[in-house]
Design a protein around this motif. Structure first.
Motif, PDB file in Angstrom:
ATOM      1  N   LEU A 237      10.807 -12.143 -27.375  1.00 41.60           N
ATOM      2  CA  LEU A 237      10.330 -12.386 -28.737  1.00 41.60           C
ATOM      3  C   LEU A 237      10.225 -13.882 -29.027  1.00 41.60           C
ATOM      4  CD1 LEU A 237      12.342  -9.667 -30.723  1.00 41.60           C
ATOM      5  CD2 LEU A 237       9.975  -9.558 -29.907  1.00 41.60           C
ATOM      6  N   GLY A 238      11.072 -14.683 -28.356  1.00 38.16           N
ATOM      7  CA  GLY A 238      11.062 -16.134 -28.571  1.00 38.16           C
ATOM      8  C   GLY A 238       9.741 -16.793 -28.214  1.00 38.16           C
ATOM      9  N   TRP A 239       8.954 -16.143 -27.346  1.00 39.78           N
ATOM     10  CA  TRP A 239       7.649 -16.708 -27.026  1.00 39.78           C
ATOM     11  C   TRP A 239       6.783 -16.875 -28.271  1.00 39.78           C
ATOM     12  CZ3 TRP A 239       4.939 -18.116 -22.479  1.00 39.78           C
ATOM     13  CH2 TRP A 239       5.696 -18.060 -21.301  1.00 39.78           C
ATOM     14  N   GLY A 240       6.978 -16.018 -29.259  1.00 43.81           N
ATOM     15  CA  GLY A 240       6.183 -16.098 -30.480  1.00 43.81           C
ATOM     16  C   GLY A 240       6.403 -17.380 -31.258  1.00 43.81           C
ATOM     17  N   LEU A 241       7.575 -18.028 -31.069  1.00 46.06           N
ATOM     18  CA  LEU A 241       7.856 -19.277 -31.783  1.00 46.06           C
ATOM     19  C   LEU A 241       6.909 -20.392 -31.352  1.00 46.06           C
ATOM     20  CD1 LEU A 241      11.778 -19.266 -31.589  1.00 46.06           C
ATOM     21  CD2 LEU A 241      10.359 -18.674 -33.564  1.00 46.06           C
ATOM     22  N   GLY A 242       6.372 -20.282 -30.152  1.00 42.59           N
ATOM     23  CA  GLY A 242       5.507 -21.348 -29.649  1.00 42.59           C
ATOM     24  C   GLY A 242       4.257 -21.558 -30.481  1.00 42.59           C
ATOM     25  N   TYR A 243       3.783 -20.501 -31.128  1.00 42.17           N
ATOM     26  CA  TYR A 243       2.516 -20.605 -31.863  1.00 42.17           C
ATOM     27  C   TYR A 243       2.581 -21.560 -33.050  1.00 42.17           C
ATOM     28  CZ  TYR A 243       0.405 -16.826 -29.221  1.00 42.17           C
ATOM     29  OH  TYR A 243      -0.125 -16.080 -28.218  1.00 42.17           O
TER      30      TYR A 243
END
Length: 500
Positions: free
Chosen positions: A251-257
């Motif tokens: 889910l942390g990948w979403g923070l990259g946006y």
């Protein structure tokens, strides 16, 4: 080797170069804003598919499906995180960023906007941003070049090094010539191609299950050359799927946006708020479909593809699936999606790194705002060449890591460094210049240090980096003087500016 695939690849690459030449001629009298932001004239479809295509590099076709193929459902949290993060960024960040970038001196780059947001004469933010951009984008671009190398080597047997040079020449060619407009329009066509390939591959693979002999996955072992121990293809697709580290990291990948400059710059380029709302629907829909079918390719591949060392090392699940199902011409078109994904991301990264240096360092510091548009354009083009060359050097190193790992490292740095700062710039009136610097520096530093020293914990470094950057930005802002009345009034003006 399918000669029809080679022909398709050649036509595709020439088409991309043709777009660059077209915009070079069309915009030859344009200035800095034209080259780096397309004069803010992007329509809904072009902006949406360009943002999506610049985001979904070859890792979504090669790295992610292979990771799911090898490990099962524990890797599916990543697509879910990406879908959520991308949707939230379009709905919350995009409308404000477009308005604010116009109000704050018509900013054309993210570093410019961050500096103008605080009405500051200091160039510290622009310099820090430019340094982070050049480092992270070089690594990110290396992943795209490496993906092209793997594709050409696998499909037509081209020497990997020569394949890297060919890919770099084409990508640099149309970016160098056509700038932002060429990048967006090539991304638009590439976005359509990626979508078609992602939809067709798993659907036709499922239909072919009755005619293709399934692989035997029991005790299947894949040895990766540089790994000290073999990696087992997990027979239980739900293994480790519910571990908190798997869930949090995915889910942390979403923070990259919230801090990905080459993606959110598209928000600033859309010609109106009305077009932005339409673009958000298109962009979110496109990305959700892409990540869902990327997961489907990995899961379906477990039933139709036999695991080999070459498959895992080269992240070839998608490529092997397409080549085993479709005839040469069709497989050539679908495999061009790997080129599309690689090129659509690399071109955006090259342009973002170029704009950060030419507009935010060269123009402001080296030339003290004395450089004319023509000079800035050629400086920007020169930086495109430099970053591409450095990316080639990294990708040529056998120890540089996988496509997925390169993307993961660059994604983490950007998300941790810029995500908290950009969100606070748009939504917190009290936020100040010192807090922004602290957020960027601490976020990037914690992300890198976590990767180097705490990587074995198994938690994606963007999470501690993002949290540390947000906490540092808030604490430093509260411990330092509030912005002056003019800065506060400018924020109110940006918030209340009309939705044109």
């Amino acid at each position: 080797m399918h000669y029809s695939e080679i022909i398709v690849f050649a036509i595709y690459l020439l088409f991309m170069l043709g777009i660059g030449v077209f915009f070079f001629i069309k915009d030859r009298n344009g200035g800095e804003k034209t080259y780096f932001l397309g004069d803010r004239k992007m329509g809904a479809w072009v902006a949406a598919l360009s943002a999506g295509a610049s985001d979904m590099s070859a890792w979504v076709l090669m790295g992610l499906p292979t990771a799911i193929y090898l490990s099962g459902m524990c890797e599916v949290w990543c697509p879910l995180g990406l879908a959520l993060g991308y949707s939230i960024s379009w709905l919350s960040l995009a409308p404000r960023l477009r308005k604010f970038s116009v109000v704050y001196s018509d900013s054309i780059t993210i570093p410019q906007f961050l500096t103008n947001r605080f009405l500051s004469q200091s160039k510290a933010l622009q310099i820090i941003c430019a340094v982070v951009f050049l480092i992270a984008y070089t690594i990110y671009s290396a992943s795209s070049v490496k993906a092209c190398s793997t594709l050409f080597n696998t499909v037509i047997g081209m020497n990997p090094t020569n394949a890297m040079y060919l890919a770099a020449i084409v990508i640099v060619g149309y970016t160098f010539l056509g700038g932002f407009s060429a990048v967006c329009w090539t991304d638009f066509f590439q976005g359509i191609l990626i979508l078609g390939a992602m939809l067709m591959a798993p659907i036709f693979a499922v239909l072919a299950l009755n005619t293709v002999e399934p692989s035997a996955f029991t005790e299947a072992v894949v040895t990766l050359g540089s790994m000290p121990e073999p990696i087992t293809v997990e027979t239980n697709i739900w293994a480790n799927a519910w571990e908190w580290k798997s869930i949090a990291s995915g889910l942390g990948w979403g923070l990259g946006y919230f801090g990905m400059p080459h993606i959110i710059i598209r928000f600033m380029s859309i010609k109106s708020q009305k077009e932005l709302r339409k673009s958000s629907i298109i962009g979110i829909s496109w990305t959700v479909i892409i990540v869902v079918f990327a997961a489907a390719i990995g899961l379906v591949g477990r039933n139709v593809i036999i695991p080999t060392e070459e498959l895992a090392k080269g992240e070839l699940v998608f490529i092997q699936m397409v080549r085993s199902i479709f005839p040469g011409i069709i497989s050539g078109v679908l495999l061009s999606a790997v080129l599309a994904a690689s090129m659509s991301t690399a071109d955006s990264q090259l342009l973002a790194a170029s704009s950060a240096f030419s507009s935010d360092v060269y123009k402001s510091l080296i030339r003290s705002n004395k450089a004319n548009d023509a000079e800035l354009l050629w400086v920007g083009r020169f930086i495109v060449l430099i970053v591409a060359l450095l990316a080639l050097i990294i990708a040529s190193n056998p120890k540089c890591g996988s496509i997925m790992s390169l993307v993961s490292n660059a994604w983490g740095v950007f998300g941790a460094a810029f995500g908290p700062t950009i969100m606070l710039c748009l939504f917190w009136k009290r936020f100040n210049f010192q807090g922004a610097i602290a957020g960027i520096v601490i976020g990037a530093a914690v992300d890198i240090l976590w990767l180097l020293f705490c990587g074995k914990i198994g938690l994606y470094e963007i999470i501690p980096g993002f949290l540390a950057g947000a906490i540092a930005a808030i604490i430093v802002t509260l411990l330092t003087p509030a912005p002056n009345a003019e800065t506060l009034a400018k924020f109110d003006q940006a918030v209340s500016s009309p939705q044109e």
